[in-house]
Design a protein around this motif. Structure first.
Motif, mmCIF file in Angstrom:
data_model
loop_
_atom_site.group_PDB
_atom_site.id
_atom_site.type_symbol
_atom_site.label_atom_id
_atom_site.label_comp_id
_atom_site.label_asym_id
_atom_site.label_seq_id
_atom_site.Cartn_x
_atom_site.Cartn_y
_atom_site.Cartn_z
ATOM 1 N N PRO A 4 7.097 133.771 -13.000
ATOM 2 C CA PRO A 4 7.260 134.257 -14.383
ATOM 3 C C PRO A 4 6.806 135.701 -14.565
ATOM 4 O O PRO A 4 7.417 136.458 -15.319
ATOM 5 N N PHE A 5 5.737 136.085 -13.862
ATOM 6 C CA PHE A 5 5.267 137.459 -13.940
ATOM 7 C C PHE A 5 6.335 138.422 -13.419
ATOM 8 O O PHE A 5 6.639 139.433 -14.057
ATOM 9 N N THR A 102 1.331 109.360 -1.886
ATOM 10 C CA THR A 102 1.574 110.738 -1.460
ATOM 11 C C THR A 102 2.313 111.533 -2.533
ATOM 12 O O THR A 102 1.967 112.681 -2.798
ATOM 13 N N GLN A 103 3.302 110.960 -3.162
ATOM 14 C CA GLN A 103 4.068 111.685 -4.179
ATOM 15 C C GLN A 103 3.216 111.978 -5.402
ATOM 16 O O GLN A 103 3.212 113.091 -5.905
ATOM 17 N N ASN A 104 2.489 110.990 -5.875
ATOM 18 C CA ASN A 104 1.657 111.193 -7.056
ATOM 19 C C ASN A 104 0.515 112.155 -6.770
ATOM 20 O O ASN A 104 0.160 112.971 -7.626
ATOM 21 N N LEU A 105 -0.049 112.080 -5.575
ATOM 22 C CA LEU A 105 -1.129 112.999 -5.220
ATOM 23 C C LEU A 105 -0.620 114.437 -5.170
ATOM 24 O O LEU A 105 -1.244 115.350 -5.702
ATOM 25 N N SER A 106 0.525 114.625 -4.551
ATOM 26 C CA SER A 106 1.109 115.966 -4.455
ATOM 27 C C SER A 106 1.436 116.519 -5.832
ATOM 28 O O SER A 106 1.097 117.665 -6.151
ATOM 29 N N ASP A 107 2.084 115.718 -6.653
ATOM 30 C CA ASP A 107 2.438 116.168 -8.008
ATOM 31 C C ASP A 107 1.195 116.438 -8.852
ATOM 32 O O ASP A 107 1.142 117.403 -9.618
ATOM 33 N N GLY A 108 0.185 115.592 -8.717
ATOM 34 C CA GLY A 108 -1.042 115.779 -9.483
ATOM 35 C C GLY A 108 -1.776 117.053 -9.098
ATOM 36 O O GLY A 108 -2.225 117.806 -9.962
ATOM 37 N N LEU A 109 -1.895 117.300 -7.802
ATOM 38 C CA LEU A 109 -2.570 118.525 -7.362
ATOM 39 C C LEU A 109 -1.808 119.768 -7.802
ATOM 40 O O LEU A 109 -2.406 120.752 -8.240
ATOM 41 N N ARG A 110 -0.479 119.717 -7.691
ATOM 42 C CA ARG A 110 0.323 120.862 -8.125
ATOM 43 C C ARG A 110 0.171 121.091 -9.626
ATOM 44 O O ARG A 110 0.043 122.228 -10.087
ATOM 45 N N SER A 111 0.143 120.026 -10.401
ATOM 46 C CA SER A 111 -0.018 120.163 -11.850
ATOM 47 C C SER A 111 -1.385 120.729 -12.207
ATOM 48 O O SER A 111 -1.495 121.564 -13.116
ATOM 49 N N ILE A 112 -2.419 120.295 -11.499
ATOM 50 C CA ILE A 112 -3.765 120.820 -11.771
ATOM 51 C C ILE A 112 -3.828 122.309 -11.465
ATOM 52 O O ILE A 112 -4.370 123.089 -12.257
ATOM 53 N N VAL A 113 -3.268 122.719 -10.335
ATOM 54 C CA VAL A 113 -3.292 124.141 -9.970
ATOM 55 C C VAL A 113 -2.487 124.961 -10.978
ATOM 56 O O VAL A 113 -2.942 126.016 -11.450
ATOM 57 N N MET A 114 -1.287 124.494 -11.322
ATOM 58 C CA MET A 114 -0.456 125.237 -12.274
ATOM 59 C C MET A 114 -1.124 125.324 -13.647
ATOM 60 O O MET A 114 -1.088 126.375 -14.292
ATOM 61 N N SER A 116 -4.361 125.181 -14.303
ATOM 62 C CA SER A 116 -5.527 126.057 -14.202
ATOM 63 C C SER A 116 -5.126 127.522 -14.189
ATOM 64 O O SER A 116 -5.727 128.351 -14.897
ATOM 65 N N VAL A 117 -4.118 127.854 -13.399
ATOM 66 C CA VAL A 117 -3.669 129.246 -13.325
ATOM 67 C C VAL A 117 -3.066 129.678 -14.662
ATOM 68 O O VAL A 117 -3.315 130.790 -15.143
ATOM 69 N N GLY A 118 -2.285 128.814 -15.281
ATOM 70 C CA GLY A 118 -1.701 129.140 -16.581
ATOM 71 C C GLY A 118 -2.764 129.340 -17.650
ATOM 72 O O GLY A 118 -2.687 130.280 -18.448
ATOM 73 N N LEU A 119 -3.782 128.477 -17.653
ATOM 74 C CA LEU A 119 -4.864 128.619 -18.622
ATOM 75 C C LEU A 119 -5.659 129.899 -18.367
ATOM 76 O O LEU A 119 -6.037 130.598 -19.316
ATOM 77 N N ALA A 120 -5.882 130.217 -17.091
ATOM 78 C CA ALA A 120 -6.591 131.461 -16.772
ATOM 79 C C ALA A 120 -5.782 132.681 -17.226
ATOM 80 O O ALA A 120 -6.349 133.645 -17.770
ATOM 81 N N ALA A 121 -4.475 132.645 -17.042
ATOM 82 C CA ALA A 121 -3.630 133.754 -17.492
ATOM 83 C C ALA A 121 -3.645 133.864 -19.009
ATOM 84 O O ALA A 121 -3.669 134.973 -19.560
ATOM 85 N N MET A 122 -3.660 132.720 -19.688
ATOM 86 C CA MET A 122 -3.719 132.752 -21.147
ATOM 87 C C MET A 122 -5.052 133.324 -21.635
ATOM 88 O O MET A 122 -5.095 134.096 -22.578
ATOM 89 N N PHE A 123 -6.146 132.940 -20.973
ATOM 90 C CA PHE A 123 -7.450 133.504 -21.331
ATOM 91 C C PHE A 123 -7.482 135.001 -21.065
ATOM 92 O O PHE A 123 -8.093 135.760 -21.815
ATOM 93 N N TYR A 124 -6.830 135.442 -20.013
ATOM 94 C CA TYR A 124 -6.791 136.868 -19.691
ATOM 95 C C TYR A 124 -6.031 137.647 -20.771
ATOM 96 O O TYR A 124 -6.447 138.720 -21.174
ATOM 97 N N LEU A 125 -4.914 137.068 -21.246
ATOM 98 C CA LEU A 125 -4.101 137.765 -22.242
ATOM 99 C C LEU A 125 -4.748 137.756 -23.621
ATOM 100 O O LEU A 125 -4.794 138.792 -24.296
ATOM 101 N N SER A 126 -5.224 136.596 -24.060
ATOM 102 C CA SER A 126 -5.807 136.506 -25.401
ATOM 103 C C SER A 126 -6.781 135.327 -25.456
ATOM 104 O O SER A 126 -6.360 134.178 -25.683
#
Length: 164
Positions: A4-5, A102-114, A116-126
């Motif tokens: 997105p960036f 395996t599928q749920n673990l992979s999807d869950g970890l990816r969702s947590i990372v996304m 966290s990064v999205g929330l950090a970017a939002m905190f950075y912006l405003s």
């Protein structure tokens, strides 16, 4: 989160009357950087998929070994009820468990990372807008889910009571 960036920078580049490539790069250098960025993301995604598939197969193999060993310790009548019901059921169940883990673990970890990064970017912006969003959105979402489940459960109870 880098996609997105990069897309946002491309939109800004083409929407402005005096386009400036970020970081003072030439068009070819910027294109090479984007190609490298997208290729790295694709390779990382493929690696994640391969690793999760391999771990899933190993989990299923271990689970089958253990269940078959436990089945062999049982009496013969327990294992041979009908035409191999127990053994075929064990095979299907271990595949389902391994795939879902395996599928749920992979999807869950990816969702947590996304998230966290999205929330950090939002905190950075405003930070203030992000805190406002965190104060409003979760309670409204939980209220909506609770209200919908209440409506659904009452309709389900109504249908069940009419059938009886």
């Amino acid at each position: 989160m880098s996609v997105p960036f990069a897309i946002g920078k491309l939109i800004d580049f083409f929407a402005s009357s005096n386009p400036q490539i970020p970081f003072g790069l030439s068009v070819w250098e910027a294109s090479a950087c984007l190609l490298l960025l997208f290729t790295t993301g694709a390779v990382a995604n493929a690696g994640r998929s391969i690793l999760m598939r391999m771990s899933g197969q190993r989990i299923v193999a271990r689970l089958r070994e253990r269940t078959y060993a436990a089945a062999l310790k049982q009496e013969v009548e327990f294992v041979e009820r009908g035409e191999g019901d127990v053994l075929s059921r064990l095979s299907v169940d271990t595949s389902i468990v391994g795939e879902s883990v395996t599928q749920n673990l992979s999807d869950g970890l990816r969702s947590i990372v996304m998230s966290s990064v999205g929330l950090a970017a939002m905190f950075y912006l405003s930070p203030t807008l992000t805190l406002l969003m965190l104060a409003v959105v979760p309670p409204v979402s939980l209220g909506a889910v609770g209200y919908l489940s209440l409506i659904f459960c009452s309709k389900l109870r109504f249908r069940y009571c009419q059938e009886k």
